[in-house]
Write an enzyme that holds these catalytic residues in place. Structure first.
Site, PDB file in Angstrom:
ATOM      1  N   VAL A 184       1.211   5.929  -1.283  1.00 20.56           N
ATOM      2  CA  VAL A 184       0.241   7.011  -1.350  1.00 20.56           C
ATOM      3  C   VAL A 184       1.323   7.516  -2.171  1.00 20.56           C
ATOM      4  CG1 VAL A 184      -1.130   9.024  -0.158  1.00 20.56           C
ATOM      5  CG2 VAL A 184      -1.330   6.119   0.604  1.00 20.56           C
ATOM      6  N   TYR A 226      -2.474   0.996   9.977  1.00 19.57           N
ATOM      7  CA  TYR A 226      -3.037  -1.226  10.443  1.00 19.57           C
ATOM      8  C   TYR A 226      -3.663  -1.153  11.420  1.00 19.57           C
ATOM      9  CZ  TYR A 226       0.206  -1.420   6.652  1.00 19.57           C
ATOM     10  OH  TYR A 226       0.681  -0.996   5.542  1.00 19.57           O
ATOM     11  N   ILE A 261       0.659  -1.396   0.174  1.00 19.42           N
ATOM     12  CA  ILE A 261       0.178   0.182   0.012  1.00 19.42           C
ATOM     13  C   ILE A 261       0.935   1.547   0.054  1.00 19.42           C
ATOM     14  CG2 ILE A 261      -0.173   0.087   2.685  1.00 19.42           C
ATOM     15  CD1 ILE A 261      -3.315   0.778   1.946  1.00 19.42           C
ATOM     16  N   ASN A 299       8.214   1.513  10.241  1.00 17.48           N
ATOM     17  CA  ASN A 299       7.043   2.400   9.848  1.00 17.48           C
ATOM     18  C   ASN A 299       6.060   2.496  10.220  1.00 17.48           C
ATOM     19  OD1 ASN A 299       5.706   3.609   7.895  1.00 17.48           O
ATOM     20  ND2 ASN A 299       5.850   1.878   6.730  1.00 17.48           N
ATOM     21  N   GLU A 304       3.238  -7.719   6.292  1.00 12.93           N
ATOM     22  CA  GLU A 304       4.025  -7.692   7.145  1.00 12.93           C
ATOM     23  C   GLU A 304       4.363  -5.775   7.334  1.00 12.93           C
ATOM     24  OE1 GLU A 304       4.558  -9.964   4.703  1.00 12.93           O
ATOM     25  OE2 GLU A 304       4.563 -12.067   6.464  1.00 12.93           O
TER      26      GLU A 304
HETATM   27  C1  COA Z   1       1.997   4.921   4.983  1.00  4.05           C
HETATM   28  C2  COA Z   1       1.224   4.860   4.350  1.00  4.05           C
HETATM   29  C3  COA Z   1      -0.109   3.985   3.510  1.00  4.05           C
HETATM   30  C4  COA Z   1      -0.197   6.061   4.859  1.00  4.05           C
HETATM   31  O1  COA Z   1      -1.100   7.073   3.951  1.00  4.05           O
HETATM   32  P1  COA Z   1      -1.712   7.936   4.178  1.00  4.05           P
HETATM   33  O2  COA Z   1      -3.474   8.420   2.798  1.00  4.05           O
HETATM   34  O3  COA Z   1      -0.880   9.038   3.973  1.00  4.05           O
HETATM   35  O4  COA Z   1      -3.153   7.735   5.350  1.00  4.05           O
HETATM   36  P2  COA Z   1      -4.052   8.290   5.911  1.00  4.05           P
HETATM   37  O5  COA Z   1      -3.665  10.208   5.441  1.00  4.05           O
HETATM   38  O6  COA Z   1      -5.124   7.512   5.350  1.00  4.05           O
HETATM   39  O7  COA Z   1      -3.758   7.782   7.657  1.00  4.05           O
HETATM   40  C5  COA Z   1      -4.909   7.689   7.898  1.00  4.05           C
HETATM   41  C6  COA Z   1      -3.978   7.380   9.833  1.00  4.05           C
HETATM   42  O8  COA Z   1      -2.753   6.499   9.317  1.00  4.05           O
HETATM   43  C7  COA Z   1      -1.987   7.155  10.362  1.00  4.05           C
HETATM   44  N1  COA Z   1      -0.898   7.580  10.422  1.00  4.05           N
HETATM   45  C8  COA Z   1      -0.505   8.323   8.206  1.00  4.05           C
HETATM   46  N2  COA Z   1       0.412   8.748   8.203  1.00  4.05           N
HETATM   47  C9  COA Z   1       1.209   8.919   9.419  1.00  4.05           C
HETATM   48  C10 COA Z   1       2.670   9.667   9.883  1.00  4.05           C
HETATM   49  N3  COA Z   1       2.712  10.215   9.163  1.00  4.05           N
HETATM   50  N4  COA Z   1       2.566   9.596  11.730  1.00  4.05           N
HETATM   51  C11 COA Z   1       1.459   9.170  12.412  1.00  4.05           C
HETATM   52  N5  COA Z   1       0.325   8.535  12.027  1.00  4.05           N
HETATM   53  C12 COA Z   1       0.090   8.228  10.774  1.00  4.05           C
HETATM   54  C13 COA Z   1      -2.644   8.230  11.140  1.00  4.05           C
HETATM   55  O9  COA Z   1      -3.522   7.831  12.414  1.00  4.05           O
HETATM   56  C14 COA Z   1      -3.784   8.197  10.412  1.00  4.05           C
HETATM   57  O10 COA Z   1      -4.804   9.254  10.915  1.00  4.05           O
HETATM   58  P3  COA Z   1      -5.346  11.048  11.020  1.00  4.05           P
HETATM   59  O11 COA Z   1      -3.883  11.736  10.229  1.00  4.05           O
HETATM   60  O12 COA Z   1      -6.799  10.801  10.989  1.00  4.05           O
HETATM   61  O13 COA Z   1      -4.451  11.155  12.291  1.00  4.05           O
HETATM   62  C15 COA Z   1       2.269   6.327   3.909  1.00  4.05           C
HETATM   63  O14 COA Z   1       2.910   7.238   4.427  1.00  4.05           O
HETATM   64  C16 COA Z   1       2.750   5.965   3.014  1.00  4.05           C
HETATM   65  O15 COA Z   1       2.418   5.699   1.208  1.00  4.05           O
HETATM   66  N6  COA Z   1       3.809   5.578   2.995  1.00  4.05           N
HETATM   67  C17 COA Z   1       5.197   5.022   2.158  1.00  4.05           C
HETATM   68  C18 COA Z   1       4.630   3.614   1.366  1.00  4.05           C
HETATM   69  C19 COA Z   1       4.858   2.717   2.872  1.00  4.05           C
HETATM   70  O16 COA Z   1       5.819   2.766   3.861  1.00  4.05           O
HETATM   71  N7  COA Z   1       3.540   1.983   2.879  1.00  4.05           N
HETATM   72  C20 COA Z   1       3.208   0.219   3.851  1.00  4.05           C
HETATM   73  C21 COA Z   1       4.452  -1.177   3.825  1.00  4.05           C
HETATM   74  S1  COA Z   1       3.618  -1.641   5.386  1.00  4.05           S
END
Ligand code: COA
Length: 215
Positions: A113, A156, A111, A149, A144
């Site tokens: 973004v 999750y 996943i 992270n 995993e």
């Molecule tokens: C992890 C990832 C997919 C989250 O995507 P996103 O669209 O930014 O997430 P959302 O905006 O839907 O966030 C939902 C919740 O996740 C948590 N969250 C997301 N980013 C966060 C951050 N930087 N720090 C803390 N909590 C975070 C929070 O609980 C957040 O809710 P809130 O914004 O109301 O506090 C994104 O950071 C990403 O693409 N990271 C790089 C790739 C990666 O690591 N993928 C996962 C591999 S296991």
């Protein structure tokens, strides 16, 4: 999330937009825009092969060891899987989520973004859609995630995943351990009793402790 790299070719991995850039353009393009103070809905639909160039572009910016095109093609070719994309306009992909089923268990394989759209609900949009498509209350999901992270772990946990184990040195690029997380009927109630091989999890020395104090 499965690790990436040449030694790992196939092993086992619509919402709101806060004050998002381009909201005016989205509105003009006819995309649904929330009337809430700071939210816009993304459009979620299944990924197609023609979306893969945008997927790869995001993947390469998101990960130090990105999946290859062939790995995405393989996932899209599986009939027992759900590969979703989040679009913020007709052409612009904001993120993607790859979920495969092995036997009875769903694996969230990847996943990601677009970094410029982090923390705007894109991943939330995709996971909301995924769990709506797979509504079986007995469905079991696993993944995993790197121990470091924290954003992903926090995401999750919001969906009822709990840490249930560790895969030592799972990531080949830096030897980092992975947490194994599960989302089951029990984890949604804060328990691990229906999770296969769940055990106590000690944080690896030098890494962050498991969030939420869960062991
Ligand atoms: C992890 C990832 C997919 C989250 O995507 P996103 O669209 O930014 O997430 P959302 O905006 O839907 O966030 C939902 C919740 O996740 C948590 N969250 C997301 N980013 C966060 C951050 N930087 N720090 C803390 N909590 C975070 C929070 O609980 C957040 O809710 P809130 O914004 O109301 O506090 C994104 O950071 C990403 O693409 N990271 C790089 C790739 C990666 O690591 N993928 C996962 C591999 S296991």
């Amino acid at each position: 999330m499965r690790p990436r790299g040449p030694r790992d070719p196939g092993r086992g991995r619509a919402a709101r937009l806060r004050a998002a850039p381009g909201r005016r353009a989205d509105r003009a393009a006819g995309w649904p825009v929330s009337t809430g103070a700071e939210s816009t809905r993304f459009r979620i639909q299944r990924l197609r092969y023609q979306d893969l160039p945008q997927v790869i572009a995001i993947e390469r910016r998101a990960f130090p060891a990105p999946w290859s095109l062939a790995m995405f093609v393989l996932e899209l070719s599986k009939t027992a899987g759900v590969c979703l994309g989040a679009w913020r306009s007709e052409e612009a992909l904001a993120g993607y989520c790859i979920c495969s089923r092995y036997d009875t268990i769903w694996h969230i394989m990847n996943i990601s973004v677009d970094p410029v759209l982090h923390r705007r609900g894109v991943a939330t949009a995709m996971l909301d859609d995924l769990f709506t498509r797979l509504p079986d209350p007995e469905a079991q999901f696993t993944l995993e995630v790197r121990q470091s992270n924290l954003p992903a772990i926090a995401l999750y946990e919001r969906y009822g995943f709990l840490i249930a184990g560790v895969r030592k040195r799972y990531y080949q690029d830096n030897g980092e351990d992975a947490y194994i997380m599960w989302r089951t009927a029990a984890t949604l109630e804060g328990r691990l009793d229906d999770v296969p091989n769940a055990g106590p999890v000690q944080p690896t020395p030098g890494t962050v402790p498991p969030p939420g104090g869960r062991r």
